[in-house]
Write an enzyme that holds these catalytic residues in place. Structure first.
Site, PDB file in Angstrom:
ATOM      1  NE  ARG A 228      -4.384  -1.077   0.125  1.00 25.71           N
ATOM      2  CZ  ARG A 228      -4.649  -2.023  -0.770  1.00 25.71           C
ATOM      3  NH1 ARG A 228      -3.754  -2.321  -1.694  1.00 25.71           N
ATOM      4  NH2 ARG A 228      -5.803  -2.662  -0.744  1.00 25.71           N
ATOM      5  CD  GLU A 257      -2.657   3.530  -5.547  1.00 30.47           C
ATOM      6  OE1 GLU A 257      -3.759   3.008  -5.814  1.00 30.47           O
ATOM      7  OE2 GLU A 257      -1.686   2.881  -5.171  1.00 30.47           O
ATOM      8  CG  HIS A 275      -2.794  -0.345  -6.981  1.00 31.36           C
ATOM      9  ND1 HIS A 275      -3.274   0.298  -5.863  1.00 31.36           N
ATOM     10  CD2 HIS A 275      -2.802  -1.663  -6.665  1.00 31.36           C
ATOM     11  CE1 HIS A 275      -3.551  -0.583  -4.918  1.00 31.36           C
ATOM     12  NE2 HIS A 275      -3.277  -1.792  -5.404  1.00 31.36           N
TER      13      HIS A 275
END
Length: 309
Positions: A228, A257, A275
């Site tokens: 993360r 993000e 991601h």
């Protein structure tokens, strides 16, 4: 009548087809959109990074289950879910291999300069401009892993093929035969050539990898994050890279993000991905199938397959 559910994050077309067949699916656009249907929505399907915004959870009085298409729960208020007796499920196991593969891919890309080499050839620079700087050897590098759960162990297993001595840190020593436990994170960083983050997100791990850890890794060390973005102090990362106090970073995840600092986007010693560690056809289908099965079990009043709550 079919149960009504809310789909917050799109899924594979084959999975959405199954959801549409079994439920009345509301595809999320805004909280205002839910005004008429809020009292009838009993389930949410969402992604791990997207989770469930607080305003959405608060607007759904009949909510019974949140099925997360991923392994992260940091974007869902688990405390509030417990208070409201809302079940939460994830999709553990099925994405482990892909995330571990991505970690090793990022290690190779970062140390061997694969993205730069690709651009060099595509831009017609080969034979016309100065050669690229030499890369760094991967085989035999000392690998440190933060978080020795399923993903961490899968990364360690792959690292053995590269003759990498592996050390790790976690909340406790798992007494793993082939891997050394190092309780202190800065000490692990000093011991490592490459530090890979595979820890869970959430408040407890926010900025776990701070300036001290990065500077302990050093100008010849490399940081890789497939966990993360919140685990890394991103501002400190930008500063240590700019100052030459860290050799390089390869990141699949970011703090905010999809916003990525310009300093990272333009950094020659950073390899970046949007991601997508679990973004393979096979794994996204397997994850989606597990979401479908958890929802089906809930509405059939059967045991959930992969319950967090």
């Amino acid at each position: 009548m079919k149960p009504e559910i809310l789909l917050i994050e799109p899924m594979m077309p084959e999975i959405e087809k199954q959801l549409d067949a079994a439920y009345t699916v509301h595809r999320f656009t805004s909280v205002a959109q839910l005004k008429e249907s809020a009292g009838r929505i009993r389930a949410i399907a969402t992604g791990g990074a997207t989770g469930v915004p607080e305003a959405v959870m608060d607007s759904l009085p009949a909510l019974e289950i949140i099925a997360i298409n991923g392994i992260g729960t940091d974007a869902v208020d688990l405390k509030k879910a417990r208070q409201r007796n809302i079940h939460v499920t994830t999709t553990p196991g099925v994405l482990t291999d892909d995330v571990a593969d991505m970690a090793m891919g990022l290690v190779l890309s970062l140390l061997r300069g694969l993205p730069a080499g690709d651009r060099y050839v595509r831009d017609g620079a080969w034979g016309h401009k100065p050669a690229l700087p030499l890369g760094r050897k991967v085989t035999g590098k000392k690998l440190g892993i933060i978080g020795m759960g399923r993903v961490g162990r899968a990364i360690a297993h792959r690292a053995q093929a590269f003759a990498m001595p592996v050390s790790y840190t976690d909340l406790r020593d798992f007494e793993l035969e082939d891997y050394a436990f190092v309780p202190d994170l800065p000490a692990l960083a000093r011991k490592s050539d490459i530090l890979v983050i595979a820890a869970s997100g959430g408040a407890g791990s926010r900025h776990l990898v701070n300036r001290e850890v990065m500077e302990a890794l050093g100008p010849d060390g490399f940081l890789v994050n497939v966990a993360r973005g919140s685990v890394v102090d991103e501002q400190a990362l930008v500063q240590v890279l700019d100052a030459g106090k860290l050799g390089g970073a390869a990141l699949d995840v970011f703090e905010h993000e999809p916003d990525v600092p310009a300093a990272l986007r333009h950094c020659e010693r950073a390899v970046l991905q949007p991601h997508r560690a679990s973004a393979t056809v096979e794994t996204r289908l397997a994850m989606g199938e597990l979401v479908v099965k958890n929802l089906a079990a809930h509405f059939a009043d059967e045991s959930l397959l992969t319950a967090v709550i």
